[in-house]
Design a protein around this motif. Structure first.
Motif, PDB file in Angstrom:
ATOM      1  N   ALA A 268     -27.254  91.827   4.534  1.00 39.63           N
ATOM      2  CA  ALA A 268     -25.819  91.563   4.381  1.00 39.63           C
ATOM      3  C   ALA A 268     -25.324  92.182   3.082  1.00 39.63           C
ATOM      4  O   ALA A 268     -25.936  92.008   2.031  1.00 39.63           O
ATOM      5  N   ASP A 269     -24.207  92.918   3.149  1.00 36.57           N
ATOM      6  CA  ASP A 269     -23.651  93.544   1.953  1.00 36.57           C
ATOM      7  C   ASP A 269     -22.978  92.527   1.042  1.00 36.57           C
ATOM      8  O   ASP A 269     -22.956  92.687  -0.180  1.00 36.57           O
ATOM      9  N   SER A 270     -22.410  91.497   1.642  1.00 38.08           N
ATOM     10  CA  SER A 270     -21.712  90.461   0.894  1.00 38.08           C
ATOM     11  C   SER A 270     -22.240  89.106   1.344  1.00 38.08           C
ATOM     12  O   SER A 270     -22.376  88.846   2.544  1.00 38.08           O
ATOM     13  N   ILE A 271     -22.552  88.247   0.367  1.00 43.02           N
ATOM     14  CA  ILE A 271     -23.155  86.942   0.665  1.00 43.02           C
ATOM     15  C   ILE A 271     -22.287  85.842   0.049  1.00 43.02           C
ATOM     16  O   ILE A 271     -22.380  85.555  -1.145  1.00 43.02           O
ATOM     17  N   PRO A 272     -21.432  85.216   0.855  1.00 43.73           N
ATOM     18  CA  PRO A 272     -20.683  84.070   0.349  1.00 43.73           C
ATOM     19  C   PRO A 272     -21.566  82.831   0.278  1.00 43.73           C
ATOM     20  O   PRO A 272     -22.227  82.472   1.254  1.00 43.73           O
ATOM     21  N   VAL A 273     -21.591  82.201  -0.881  1.00 37.37           N
ATOM     22  CA  VAL A 273     -22.341  80.951  -1.062  1.00 37.37           C
ATOM     23  C   VAL A 273     -21.328  79.817  -1.132  1.00 37.37           C
ATOM     24  O   VAL A 273     -20.558  79.709  -2.088  1.00 37.37           O
ATOM     25  N   ASN A 274     -21.309  78.999  -0.079  1.00 35.61           N
ATOM     26  CA  ASN A 274     -20.398  77.866   0.014  1.00 35.61           C
ATOM     27  C   ASN A 274     -21.124  76.590  -0.405  1.00 35.61           C
ATOM     28  O   ASN A 274     -22.315  76.416  -0.106  1.00 35.61           O
ATOM     29  N   PHE A 275     -20.391  75.692  -1.046  1.00 36.94           N
ATOM     30  CA  PHE A 275     -20.924  74.396  -1.454  1.00 36.94           C
ATOM     31  C   PHE A 275     -20.209  73.328  -0.638  1.00 36.94           C
ATOM     32  O   PHE A 275     -18.975  73.254  -0.658  1.00 36.94           O
ATOM     33  N   LEU A 276     -20.969  72.509   0.075  1.00 41.87           N
ATOM     34  CA  LEU A 276     -20.365  71.568   1.001  1.00 41.87           C
ATOM     35  C   LEU A 276     -19.287  70.715   0.342  1.00 41.87           C
ATOM     36  O   LEU A 276     -19.528  70.056  -0.663  1.00 41.87           O
ATOM     37  N   HIS A 277     -18.118  70.758   0.939  1.00 44.14           N
ATOM     38  CA  HIS A 277     -17.032  69.851   0.593  1.00 44.14           C
ATOM     39  C   HIS A 277     -16.898  68.933   1.809  1.00 44.14           C
ATOM     40  O   HIS A 277     -16.234  69.279   2.787  1.00 44.14           O
ATOM     41  N   ALA A 278     -17.572  67.807   1.757  1.00 45.42           N
ATOM     42  CA  ALA A 278     -17.681  66.930   2.925  1.00 45.42           C
ATOM     43  C   ALA A 278     -16.344  66.235   3.183  1.00 45.42           C
ATOM     44  O   ALA A 278     -15.947  65.319   2.469  1.00 45.42           O
ATOM     45  N   ILE A 279     -15.658  66.679   4.228  1.00 47.07           N
ATOM     46  CA  ILE A 279     -14.316  66.196   4.525  1.00 47.07           C
ATOM     47  C   ILE A 279     -14.392  64.939   5.392  1.00 47.07           C
ATOM     48  O   ILE A 279     -15.138  64.908   6.381  1.00 47.07           O
ATOM     49  N   PRO A 280     -13.652  63.889   5.044  1.00 53.71           N
ATOM     50  CA  PRO A 280     -13.625  62.685   5.881  1.00 53.71           C
ATOM     51  C   PRO A 280     -13.246  63.022   7.321  1.00 53.71           C
ATOM     52  O   PRO A 280     -12.308  63.789   7.563  1.00 53.71           O
ATOM     53  N   GLY A 281     -14.004  62.482   8.254  1.00 56.38           N
ATOM     54  CA  GLY A 281     -13.760  62.759   9.664  1.00 56.38           C
ATOM     55  C   GLY A 281     -14.731  63.755  10.253  1.00 56.38           C
ATOM     56  O   GLY A 281     -14.764  63.959  11.472  1.00 56.38           O
ATOM     57  N   THR A 282     -15.550  64.383   9.397  1.00 58.52           N
ATOM     58  CA  THR A 282     -16.592  65.291   9.882  1.00 58.52           C
ATOM     59  C   THR A 282     -17.931  64.557   9.894  1.00 58.52           C
ATOM     60  O   THR A 282     -18.108  63.573   9.169  1.00 58.52           O
ATOM     61  N   PRO A 283     -18.899  65.015  10.707  1.00 60.26           N
ATOM     62  CA  PRO A 283     -20.202  64.344  10.759  1.00 60.26           C
ATOM     63  C   PRO A 283     -20.920  64.267   9.413  1.00 60.26           C
ATOM     64  O   PRO A 283     -21.734  63.363   9.203  1.00 60.26           O
ATOM     65  N   LEU A 284     -20.637  65.196   8.500  1.00 58.24           N
ATOM     66  CA  LEU A 284     -21.287  65.174   7.192  1.00 58.24           C
ATOM     67  C   LEU A 284     -20.469  64.424   6.146  1.00 58.24           C
ATOM     68  O   LEU A 284     -20.764  64.498   4.949  1.00 58.24           O
ATOM     69  N   GLU A 285     -19.455  63.695   6.603  1.00 61.15           N
ATOM     70  CA  GLU A 285     -18.642  62.895   5.693  1.00 61.15           C
ATOM     71  C   GLU A 285     -19.532  62.016   4.814  1.00 61.15           C
ATOM     72  O   GLU A 285     -20.481  61.387   5.272  1.00 61.15           O
ATOM     73  N   GLY A 286     -19.222  61.999   3.525  1.00 61.94           N
ATOM     74  CA  GLY A 286     -19.955  61.150   2.589  1.00 61.94           C
ATOM     75  C   GLY A 286     -21.166  61.806   1.967  1.00 61.94           C
ATOM     76  O   GLY A 286     -21.722  61.277   0.998  1.00 61.94           O
ATOM     77  N   MET A 287     -21.585  62.968   2.483  1.00 58.29           N
ATOM     78  CA  MET A 287     -22.741  63.644   1.883  1.00 58.29           C
ATOM     79  C   MET A 287     -22.331  64.249   0.546  1.00 58.29           C
ATOM     80  O   MET A 287     -21.353  64.989   0.462  1.00 58.29           O
TER      81      MET A 287
END
Length: 335
Positions: free
Chosen positions: A236-255
């Motif tokens: 990959a020429d470009s690698i975006p590194v995202n950091f979880l922003h756990a949004i209320p209402g998603t399965p990962l809420e509260g992480m």
């Protein structure tokens, strides 16, 4: 081979930087040691990562801007996403924006000094009509500006990739998101291989591949190294590194397993493992890096300005000031 366990303090990280600059890849053990760097050695690690970043990119910072071209309405069950079918988060839902709105977004990208304009649409993948709608807008934007255009429309066929290339799309984003071994813990409505295949279709069409990850989703250190290796193999020429922003209402809420120091170590890992690639500080940087945001640009050489898909980002002028305060320079805006 350097035995990193026998090297302490700044010397360890400088030795790793030396090896990387000589074209030698990190071993799994060395990669894990970066993630496990003691907090008191963090500045030494960042200095080593900066040496590699500066060697390839100097003090230039690439700016990217996203437009949410189609929101919600997604049948996929990705646990991190507020737009997925399993999310109850209150998000806007609308079909593909009209060409005029996409073109106006390009003008906004230029105003924010972004060199890359990212047209992002929710959903498993685009219909042929949606591909043509995006292609039409891209042709007009390219005729009026020197912006680099990145499309992110989901799973793509070879023919759709070819059509986007013909329209002038420079880059296609489709993140691996997590390691193959962790993928089923995040989504089951598509496979890890589906994602790899889409990036390969973009590459085969002659489009620059952009693919990254989201960290903070319950993955282990070994799985972070695993996805970094997968992205390296994918070239990959470009690698975006995202950091979880756990949004209320998603399965990962509260992480909430990240802190600013952890985020910086992850960025340093990606710089040392993928030294020649654009490493982009992406979604969740404001809420996870907080007051340490400026330090992210020592390993990374790119960031998003403005809002993300369904969450607000830092005001563009604050990002510009942050870059100037570091003594860094925004890469020439595409006018």
């Amino acid at each position: 081979m350097i035995q990193t366990e026998t090297i302490t303090g700044a010397t360890r990280w400088e030795a790793l930087a030396d090896r990387v600059l000589k074209g030698k890849p990190l071993s799994t053990e060395e990669a894990l040691s970066v993630l496990q760097c003691p907090d008191e050695a963090l500045l030494s690690l960042l200095q080593a990562a900066y040496r590699v970043r500066h060697h390839y990119f100097g003090n230039k910072v690439k700016l990217n801007m996203i437009i949410n071209a189609k929101s919600g309405l997604c049948p996929e069950n990705c646990g991190y996403c507020s737009q997925s079918i399993v999310s109850t988060a209150p998000v806007e839902r609308y079909s593909m924006l009209k060409k005029e709105v996409l073109i106006e977004g390009a003008r906004e990208a230029i105003d924010r000094q972004a060199g890359t304009y990212c047209i992002v649409a929710s959903g498993r993948g685009p219909t042929h009509r949606e591909v043509e709608e995006v292609a039409e807008a891209v042709r007009e934007i390219k005729s009026q500006t020197r912006l680099k255009i990145c499309a992110c429309l989901g799973i793509l066929s070879e023919e759709q990739a070819r059509r986007l290339k013909e329209a002038g799309v420079d880059r296609y984003n489709h993140n691996l998101n997590t390691s193959a071994s962790h993928h089923d813990q995040i989504t089951t409505s598509h496979t890890f291989d589906d994602r790899v295949r889409t990036v390969e279709h973009a590459k085969q069409a002659g489009i620059s591949p952009c693919s990254g990850c989201i960290v903070g989703m319950g993955e282990t250190d070994e799985q972070i190294v695993e996805v970094a290796n997968s992205l390296k193999e994918l070239d990959a020429d470009s690698i975006p590194v995202n950091f979880l922003h756990a949004i209320p209402g998603t399965p990962l809420e509260g992480m909430d397993e990240l802190n600013p120091r952890r985020c910086l170590k992850i960025l340093a890992l990606f710089r040392l493992m993928c030294p020649t690639k654009e490493i982009r500080v992406s979604g969740g940087r404001e809420v996870n890096l907080r007051s340490l945001q400026p330090l992210a640009l020592y390993p990374a050489n790119s960031l998003f300005v403005g809002d993300y898909l369904t969450t607000e980002g830092q005001v563009a002028e604050q990002d510009h000031q942050m870059i100037r305060d570091l003594g860094f320079e925004i890469e020439e805006c595409a006018l």
